[in-house]
Each structure stands twice: as C-alpha cells, then as structure tokens.
Motif scaffolding. Sequence first.
Motif, PDB file in Angstrom:
ATOM      1  N   ASN A  93      42.132  45.612  41.723  1.00  0.00           N
ATOM      2  CA  ASN A  93      43.114  44.730  42.353  1.00  0.00           C
ATOM      3  C   ASN A  93      43.794  43.937  41.241  1.00  0.00           C
ATOM      4  O   ASN A  93      43.275  42.918  40.767  1.00  0.00           O
ATOM      5  CB  ASN A  93      42.429  43.802  43.359  1.00  0.00           C
ATOM      6  CG  ASN A  93      43.433  43.060  44.207  1.00  0.00           C
ATOM      7  OD1 ASN A  93      44.416  42.525  43.703  1.00  0.00           O
ATOM      8  ND2 ASN A  93      43.187  43.026  45.506  1.00  0.00           N
ATOM      9  N   VAL A  94      44.944  44.441  40.803  1.00  0.00           N
ATOM     10  CA  VAL A  94      45.656  43.839  39.670  1.00  0.00           C
ATOM     11  C   VAL A  94      46.071  42.411  39.977  1.00  0.00           C
ATOM     12  O   VAL A  94      46.008  41.521  39.117  1.00  0.00           O
ATOM     13  CB  VAL A  94      46.881  44.699  39.287  1.00  0.00           C
ATOM     14  CG1 VAL A  94      47.712  44.012  38.212  1.00  0.00           C
ATOM     15  CG2 VAL A  94      46.435  46.078  38.810  1.00  0.00           C
ATOM     16  N   GLY A  95      46.489  42.159  41.213  1.00  0.00           N
ATOM     17  CA  GLY A  95      46.908  40.808  41.584  1.00  0.00           C
ATOM     18  C   GLY A  95      45.782  39.803  41.449  1.00  0.00           C
ATOM     19  O   GLY A  95      45.985  38.684  40.955  1.00  0.00           O
ATOM     20  N   ARG A  96      44.593  40.192  41.883  1.00  0.00           N
ATOM     21  CA  ARG A  96      43.429  39.300  41.736  1.00  0.00           C
ATOM     22  C   ARG A  96      43.145  39.027  40.262  1.00  0.00           C
ATOM     23  O   ARG A  96      42.842  37.890  39.884  1.00  0.00           O
ATOM     24  CB  ARG A  96      42.202  39.935  42.379  1.00  0.00           C
ATOM     25  CG  ARG A  96      42.281  40.151  43.873  1.00  0.00           C
ATOM     26  CD  ARG A  96      41.962  38.893  44.639  1.00  0.00           C
ATOM     27  NE  ARG A  96      41.741  39.191  46.055  1.00  0.00           N
ATOM     28  CZ  ARG A  96      41.730  38.265  47.000  1.00  0.00           C
ATOM     29  NH1 ARG A  96      41.920  37.000  46.691  1.00  0.00           N
ATOM     30  NH2 ARG A  96      41.525  38.605  48.263  1.00  0.00           N
ATOM     31  N   LEU A  97      43.232  40.066  39.447  1.00  0.00           N
ATOM     32  CA  LEU A  97      42.987  39.890  38.017  1.00  0.00           C
ATOM     33  C   LEU A  97      43.995  38.921  37.415  1.00  0.00           C
ATOM     34  O   LEU A  97      43.638  37.997  36.666  1.00  0.00           O
ATOM     35  CB  LEU A  97      43.057  41.235  37.298  1.00  0.00           C
ATOM     36  CG  LEU A  97      42.730  41.182  35.812  1.00  0.00           C
ATOM     37  CD1 LEU A  97      41.231  41.154  35.577  1.00  0.00           C
ATOM     38  CD2 LEU A  97      43.359  42.353  35.064  1.00  0.00           C
ATOM     39  N   LYS A  98      45.267  39.108  37.735  1.00  0.00           N
ATOM     40  CA  LYS A  98      46.317  38.256  37.167  1.00  0.00           C
ATOM     41  C   LYS A  98      46.183  36.809  37.639  1.00  0.00           C
ATOM     42  O   LYS A  98      46.594  35.881  36.932  1.00  0.00           O
ATOM     43  CB  LYS A  98      47.698  38.822  37.508  1.00  0.00           C
ATOM     44  CG  LYS A  98      48.052  40.051  36.676  1.00  0.00           C
ATOM     45  CD  LYS A  98      49.488  40.456  36.876  1.00  0.00           C
ATOM     46  CE  LYS A  98      49.919  41.433  35.801  1.00  0.00           C
ATOM     47  NZ  LYS A  98      50.017  40.841  34.447  1.00  0.00           N
ATOM     48  N   ALA A  99      45.609  36.631  38.813  1.00  0.00           N
ATOM     49  CA  ALA A  99      45.393  35.281  39.337  1.00  0.00           C
ATOM     50  C   ALA A  99      44.166  34.620  38.728  1.00  0.00           C
ATOM     51  O   ALA A  99      43.878  33.453  39.018  1.00  0.00           O
ATOM     52  CB  ALA A  99      45.274  35.322  40.848  1.00  0.00           C
ATOM     53  N   GLY A 100      43.420  35.371  37.926  1.00  0.00           N
ATOM     54  CA  GLY A 100      42.241  34.807  37.283  1.00  0.00           C
ATOM     55  C   GLY A 100      40.968  34.923  38.098  1.00  0.00           C
ATOM     56  O   GLY A 100      39.943  34.349  37.722  1.00  0.00           O
ATOM     57  N   ASP A 101      41.031  35.675  39.191  1.00  0.00           N
ATOM     58  CA  ASP A 101      39.855  35.805  40.054  1.00  0.00           C
ATOM     59  C   ASP A 101      39.017  37.005  39.596  1.00  0.00           C
ATOM     60  O   ASP A 101      38.869  38.006  40.316  1.00  0.00           O
ATOM     61  CB  ASP A 101      40.284  35.955  41.509  1.00  0.00           C
ATOM     62  CG  ASP A 101      39.131  35.739  42.483  1.00  0.00           C
ATOM     63  OD1 ASP A 101      37.985  35.595  42.017  1.00  0.00           O
ATOM     64  OD2 ASP A 101      39.390  35.734  43.708  1.00  0.00           O
ATOM     65  N   ASP A 102      38.451  36.897  38.410  1.00  0.00           N
ATOM     66  CA  ASP A 102      37.690  38.002  37.840  1.00  0.00           C
ATOM     67  C   ASP A 102      36.443  38.315  38.656  1.00  0.00           C
ATOM     68  O   ASP A 102      35.999  39.469  38.702  1.00  0.00           O
ATOM     69  CB  ASP A 102      37.292  37.682  36.393  1.00  0.00           C
ATOM     70  CG  ASP A 102      38.490  37.577  35.464  1.00  0.00           C
ATOM     71  OD1 ASP A 102      39.630  37.506  35.957  1.00  0.00           O
ATOM     72  OD2 ASP A 102      38.283  37.565  34.237  1.00  0.00           O
TER      73      ASP A 102
END
Length: 212
Positions: A93-102
Amino acid sequence: MNRDDIAARIDHTVLGPETTLADVKSILDDADEWGMNACIPPCYVAEANEYAPDVLLASVVGFPHGQNTTVAKREEAVDAWQAGADELDMVINVGRLKAGDDEAVTEDISEVVAAVPIPVKVIIETALLTEEEKHRACEAAAEADAAFVKTSTGFADGGATVEDVELMVDYLPVKASGGVGSYADALAMFEAGAERIGASSGVEIVSGAPEE
C-alpha cells in the motif's frame, strides 16, 4: 551465465488488463519451451496449472495499485495458492507508506505471508518512491518475512533500475521487473544483484543469452 541459468531466473509475464486465456497459454508455452517461470493474472491460475503443470507459476495479489484491504489481499493470496500458484507477487500500500504508516504496511505484508505456505514477493513500486521510502518499504518487507522484494508492477511510470536493485539487495533477494526487455538489460540487473527478472520479453531475454 548461460541460457539455461538465465531461463530459470525469468518470470515470463502477462498481466495487462486485456489478457485472455489464450495469451496466458502462449506465455506458458514459451515458459515450458525455454525453461522459464510464468507470472499470470489470478483469474487464470487454475486453468494454467492444469494446462502447464510443470511450469513454476506465479500470480499477483493487490495488483496493480496495492490499495485493497488486508483481508482482501489475504483471501486473494489463499485463493491463488489453492488454485495452484507456486509463488505470489503482492503490491504494498504505497499511500500508507508515503503517509508514514509503516506499521500498517508491515502488517499488510505479514498477513499475506502468514496466510500461504509459498514464497511472497513484495512489489514496492520504486518509481513512485523516494530513496528514503524505498529503504522503509524494504525494511517492512524484511520484517514481515517476505521472500523477495520486487521493483515494479510495470504499470507505473518507470521500472527497474540498477540503482534500485543495488539498494534493495541489502534487504532481501530482488526481483527486477519493468522495462527489462533484452539479455543486456537482464544481465545488468543480475550483475547489480537481482535474483529474478520479471518481463514480458522473456523469450527475447533468454534467446539472447549464450547457449553455453
């Protein structure tokens, strides 16, 4: 690296939105003839397994954008495995990654890995990520016990690069995918550390390799 060595490390791929069963069978015929693996859409896995049982068969999960829920990805993974897939390539989930939700990214991968007894390759979609995000994506895949990290789906604006493979190989075995269209391209990826290549040009890659 001779032709047989190269072939065993190629996932000959057809994943476009207009892919038909005839297209899949053509890929499987090529894979069987040249000694390659195949990577195909999940809707054709059962038929492909019956048609070419000796071909190592990969399919995809959460493809191509990775925005499916974790529950949906897990069920898709189980369905593909039960239909006969030998390996799975899942999209983060690229969006989660970009939001910092690792943590969510790692959990998403972990759920899929835990759901099936076959290797899971994690597509991080490098063309959409900064260098720092690539590191974090690879860290998430490694923490989730994935088998590989994979560069690309082939549906973003960009594919595998030598630089990305060199970054990713510090974490897990790498599948380089997207824009690898010749033996020279594949060799560059292997020399950078890639273990596997995903390409629709599998025959061109293998036929360009030395026979001995």
